[in-house]
Design a protein around this motif. Structure first.
Motif, PDB file in Angstrom:
ATOM      1  N   LYS A 115       1.217   6.867  -6.902  1.00  0.00           N
ATOM      2  CA  LYS A 115       0.170   7.832  -7.242  1.00  0.00           C
ATOM      3  C   LYS A 115       0.656   9.255  -7.010  1.00  0.00           C
ATOM      4  O   LYS A 115       0.430  10.149  -7.825  1.00  0.00           O
ATOM      5  CB  LYS A 115      -1.080   7.554  -6.417  1.00  0.00           C
ATOM      6  CG  LYS A 115      -1.804   6.271  -6.798  1.00  0.00           C
ATOM      7  CD  LYS A 115      -3.014   6.041  -5.907  1.00  0.00           C
ATOM      8  CE  LYS A 115      -3.742   4.757  -6.291  1.00  0.00           C
ATOM      9  NZ  LYS A 115      -4.896   4.493  -5.398  1.00  0.00           N
ATOM     10  N   ARG A 116       1.329   9.464  -5.897  1.00  0.00           N
ATOM     11  CA  ARG A 116       1.801  10.797  -5.547  1.00  0.00           C
ATOM     12  C   ARG A 116       2.851  11.310  -6.533  1.00  0.00           C
ATOM     13  O   ARG A 116       2.854  12.483  -6.907  1.00  0.00           O
ATOM     14  CB  ARG A 116       2.391  10.779  -4.135  1.00  0.00           C
ATOM     15  CG  ARG A 116       2.737  12.158  -3.585  1.00  0.00           C
ATOM     16  CD  ARG A 116       3.737  12.103  -2.441  1.00  0.00           C
ATOM     17  NE  ARG A 116       3.465  11.019  -1.511  1.00  0.00           N
ATOM     18  CZ  ARG A 116       4.374  10.559  -0.659  1.00  0.00           C
ATOM     19  NH1 ARG A 116       5.599  11.062  -0.649  1.00  0.00           N
ATOM     20  NH2 ARG A 116       4.083   9.575   0.172  1.00  0.00           N
ATOM     21  N   GLU A 153       0.825  -1.208   0.000  1.00  0.00           N
ATOM     22  CA  GLU A 153       0.000   0.000   0.000  1.00  0.00           C
ATOM     23  C   GLU A 153       0.858   1.256   0.000  1.00  0.00           C
ATOM     24  O   GLU A 153       0.529   2.248  -0.661  1.00  0.00           O
ATOM     25  CB  GLU A 153      -0.942   0.004   1.211  1.00  0.00           C
ATOM     26  CG  GLU A 153      -2.059  -1.007   1.143  1.00  0.00           C
ATOM     27  CD  GLU A 153      -1.619  -2.431   1.503  1.00  0.00           C
ATOM     28  OE1 GLU A 153      -0.452  -2.613   1.937  1.00  0.00           O
ATOM     29  OE2 GLU A 153      -2.437  -3.353   1.343  1.00  0.00           O
ATOM     30  N   GLU A 191       0.756   4.071  -2.895  1.00  0.00           N
ATOM     31  CA  GLU A 191       0.488   5.468  -2.552  1.00  0.00           C
ATOM     32  C   GLU A 191       1.571   6.384  -3.088  1.00  0.00           C
ATOM     33  O   GLU A 191       1.290   7.458  -3.631  1.00  0.00           O
ATOM     34  CB  GLU A 191       0.370   5.602  -1.028  1.00  0.00           C
ATOM     35  CG  GLU A 191      -0.218   6.908  -0.543  1.00  0.00           C
ATOM     36  CD  GLU A 191       0.812   8.021  -0.395  1.00  0.00           C
ATOM     37  OE1 GLU A 191       0.410   9.201  -0.423  1.00  0.00           O
ATOM     38  OE2 GLU A 191       2.024   7.703  -0.267  1.00  0.00           O
TER      39      GLU A 191
END
Length: 243
Positions: A151-152, A144, A148
């Motif tokens: 995506k950032r 995860e 994350e």
């Protein structure tokens, strides 16, 4: 001189390039070569037992930094060893130093005009007592954290953790034993007592999971899809590699 595109593996033993001393253990990086064009060169820097922390500390990322160039790819697959809290030389915090270290890999690729790709760790083959479903969360929240970060930073993430879990459960406990390092005693000279290992792969497992990565990368399209062999063409001229 003809320009040769390359992709670099950074990771642990699950993607490492093995040799006869660990046969039949096979890394995903070895089998992945089946799917890419012959004109693309693979440089595999993955090594047993490494986390993002120890890989960087040993100068392995520096070695990639010296060789990677514009248009190349950097495949970044970590998680198995970052979670080992008992070992401070490898341990990282999932939403802390793990992400910070992954960003260092991304920055190395980007500063050279290369393409970083994050790959979540291969799921561990640990079945529940029902023999059908896998134990949840074998990699805690590291997948995860990688997703994350991707995506950032607008970096593609191949979620091998999720797709490999689904494939292992689909084929089941018995059929997937031969994908992993389950070997009988007396067959292989470097494993005279046999081995039962639900993390490391034999060749068929490496092929199966490489195929998952290839399929997801093709879906990205563009330069990512262009890495792969055209199924409608069964021959590629090796002379493409010659000056």
């Amino acid at each position: 001189m003809i320009w040769i595109q390359r992709f670099f593996w950074a990771g642990d033993s699950t993607v490492k390039q093995n040799n006869y001393t660990s046969f039949p253990q096979t890394g995903i990086g070895q089998a992945f070569a089946l799917f890419i064009k012959q004109s693309i060169r693979i440089e595999n820097y993955a090594q047993n037992g490494r986390s993002t922390r120890s890989f960087i500390a040993e100068g392995r990322l520096d070695a990639i930094d010296k060789r990677i160039g514009e248009g190349d790819f950097l495949f970044i697959q970590f998680g198995h060893n970052d979670e080992k809290k008992q070992d401070p030389s490898r341990y990282t915090e999932s939403f802390g130093s793990y992400q910070e270290n992954l960003l260092k890999f991304i920055d190395v690729a980007r500063k050279h005009g290369a393409h970083p790709v994050l790959i979540t760790p291969l799921y561990r083959r640990k079945f529940n007592e029902d023999g059908r479903t896998l134990v949840e969360g074998t990699h805690l929240d590291y997948p995860e954290a990688m997703i994350e970060l991707g995506k950032r930073e607008n970096v593609p993430v191949i979620d091998l953790c999720t797709s490999s879990k689904a494939l292992i459960e689909q084929f089941g406990e018995k059929a997937t034993r031969k994908w992993f390092m389950h070997v009988e005693p007396g067959i292989y000279p470097h494993f005279p007592d046999g081995k039962e290992d639900d993390t490391h792969l034999q060749y068929e497992g490496a092929y199966r999971f490489s195929q998952l990565i290839a399929e997801d990368m093709k879906k990205l399209g563009g330069v990512y899809a262009d890495l792969f062999i055209d199924p409608d063409s069964d021959y590629e001229d090796p002379a493409m590699l010659i000056d």
